[in-house]
Design a protein around this motif. Sequence first.
Motif, PDB file in Angstrom:
ATOM      1  N   VAL A 131       2.576  -3.867   6.845  1.00  0.00           N
ATOM      2  CA  VAL A 131       2.563  -5.189   7.470  1.00  0.00           C
ATOM      3  C   VAL A 131       2.906  -6.262   6.424  1.00  0.00           C
ATOM      4  CG1 VAL A 131       1.070  -6.920   8.551  1.00  0.00           C
ATOM      5  CG2 VAL A 131       0.983  -4.543   9.326  1.00  0.00           C
ATOM      6  N   LYS A 132       2.347  -6.096   5.245  1.00  0.00           N
ATOM      7  CA  LYS A 132       2.623  -7.032   4.147  1.00  0.00           C
ATOM      8  C   LYS A 132       4.131  -7.130   3.898  1.00  0.00           C
ATOM      9  CE  LYS A 132       3.891  -7.171  -0.188  1.00  0.00           C
ATOM     10  NZ  LYS A 132       4.550  -6.352  -1.192  1.00  0.00           N
ATOM     11  N   GLU A 133       4.820  -5.992   3.957  1.00  0.00           N
ATOM     12  CA  GLU A 133       6.262  -5.996   3.690  1.00  0.00           C
ATOM     13  C   GLU A 133       7.028  -6.764   4.768  1.00  0.00           C
ATOM     14  OE1 GLU A 133       7.232  -1.898   2.811  1.00  0.00           O
ATOM     15  OE2 GLU A 133       6.245  -2.039   0.849  1.00  0.00           O
TER      16      GLU A 133
ATOM     17  N   THR B  94       1.588  -5.369  14.177  1.00  0.00           N
ATOM     18  CA  THR B  94       2.866  -6.065  14.379  1.00  0.00           C
ATOM     19  C   THR B  94       2.936  -6.686  15.771  1.00  0.00           C
ATOM     20  OG1 THR B  94       3.881  -4.489  12.886  1.00  0.00           O
ATOM     21  CG2 THR B  94       5.376  -5.739  14.265  1.00  0.00           C
ATOM     22  N   ASP B  95       2.522  -5.928  16.788  1.00  0.00           N
ATOM     23  CA  ASP B  95       2.483  -6.476  18.157  1.00  0.00           C
ATOM     24  C   ASP B  95       1.644  -7.751  18.199  1.00  0.00           C
ATOM     25  OD1 ASP B  95       4.068  -4.651  19.576  1.00  0.00           O
ATOM     26  OD2 ASP B  95       2.423  -3.208  19.747  1.00  0.00           O
TER      27      ASP B  95
ATOM     28  N   ASN C 244      11.238  -4.223  13.828  1.00  0.00           N
ATOM     29  CA  ASN C 244      10.066  -4.367  12.956  1.00  0.00           C
ATOM     30  C   ASN C 244       9.239  -3.082  12.904  1.00  0.00           C
ATOM     31  OD1 ASN C 244      10.668  -6.919  12.155  1.00  0.00           O
ATOM     32  ND2 ASN C 244       9.217  -7.952  13.527  1.00  0.00           N
ATOM     33  N   LYS C 245       9.133  -2.407  14.043  1.00  0.00           N
ATOM     34  CA  LYS C 245       8.361  -1.154  14.049  1.00  0.00           C
ATOM     35  C   LYS C 245       9.106  -0.049  13.283  1.00  0.00           C
ATOM     36  CE  LYS C 245       5.528  -2.278  18.009  1.00  0.00           C
ATOM     37  NZ  LYS C 245       5.121  -1.968  19.389  1.00  0.00           N
TER      38      LYS C 245
END
Length: 479
Positions: A145-147, A437-438, A25-26
């Motif tokens: 983040v939206k993606e 994200t975390d 994700n990162k």
Amino acid sequence: MKHLLLITCYLLSISAFSQKAITKNKKSIVASVEKHKQEMISLSDEIWTLAETAFEENQSAKLLADYAEKQGFKVERSVAGMPTAFVATYGSGKPVISVLGEFDALPGISQTATPTKSPLNEGAAGHGCGHNLFGVGSLGAAIAVKELIASGKIKGTVKFFGTPSEEKYFGKIWMVKAGLWDDVDVNISWHPSAKTEADVQSSLALVDFKVEFFGQAAHAAMDPWNGRSASDALELYTTGINYYREHVEPTVRMHYHIQDGGQVVNVVPDYSKLWMRVRDTKRSGMMPVYERAMKMAEGAAIMANVDYKVSLISGIYEVLVNREGGAIMQSNLELLGPIKYTEEEVVFGRKIQEATGKEQVGMDSNINPLEETKENPGGGSTDVGDVSWNVANINLSVTTAPKDTPWHSWAVVACGGMSIGHKGMLYAAKAMAMTMTDLFEDPKLLENVKAEYKERKGDEVYEAIVPDGPPPIPGNTKK
Ligand SMILES: [Zn+2]
């Protein structure tokens, strides 16, 4: 032996860190920011060129809001009674994580993107606090983040708050008063800087108020005995304030701007006005100084035999620090590693330092370790403070100018319009989005950040320091 042990511990911690792999994700976050890089740079440069000041940021706010809309966010404009305040939202349900974006410039410091003082438009405003980077960097984080939400990798809601007028009046106070953070779990913010760190220092609380004196006009030579001078009162007031400085705590700061001291030399002035500011490291320490400084206006008015009026403009809280959040941010800075500069950028930085009389050491790209939180941090003030008393808040500073650059100056404007500023902006977007994200992925981390906020806030009840009525938008403002 002790040294050897320390070195071993240090090496162990380094290797533990370097083994920490960047998650999928990162990686997507970094890729998203890279994908939007050119658009972000263009947007930032447009806002840099516009250089719109407090509550006049109509085009800058529109650029950001339109871009958010284009990226699929639901945008609510003109929130909290301010035409340039807006909220962009994507996703649904909990958690709700938000990010702040400022975009106002400072008057009088227009500058080209060159390392010697040279105004773009003589006398015009400039982004001397890097808010062109601030707004776009934060929006870039929200988009990344939206993606992740859109692709189903994380669940929840991301919000971008377009927060106007940070440099004057402090727009976030009215947004807080409107309850815009009531459903938010954690808020993230950053600020352009000459260094890179997860920021765990507070800021100064401040209060702004207006002092006006009303006298009687008369000819300054022919019949001055018929006059009662509003500027005498103003001088007596500032003299009183300057004596008062000796008897306040060392953490207190007081400054004033004389806005009207009379118009011509041959008239005893019947009106005078100054903008007064009191600061301290805590709101609780500031309030008694504010009370006393207001009372002194009465003393000055009595001495000059004039009338007076004191009116609150607005005031802000000190930032409520969050070390749990700071530690998460820190781990992401370490994952990203320091910003790398080209030789041309280092030379640009040195030239800025030469022009401002600083040591020519170039850029400071180190990632500072997480500092101890100081009791009396000094420095400036920000209306992020008010947000931080209403929701758990994590702060970040990222290098966008060379070491020791004088802030709120042409030098910051110069760097914000070229690649040094752009690099910092893109870096900030990545670090903030990774931290968000975390928080989306790990409910325990989210709870820890929220628990620290609750503990630090304690029983303190937040009370916005503003007069009743609408925000002081130009055109709305009464004298
Ligand atoms: Zn700023």
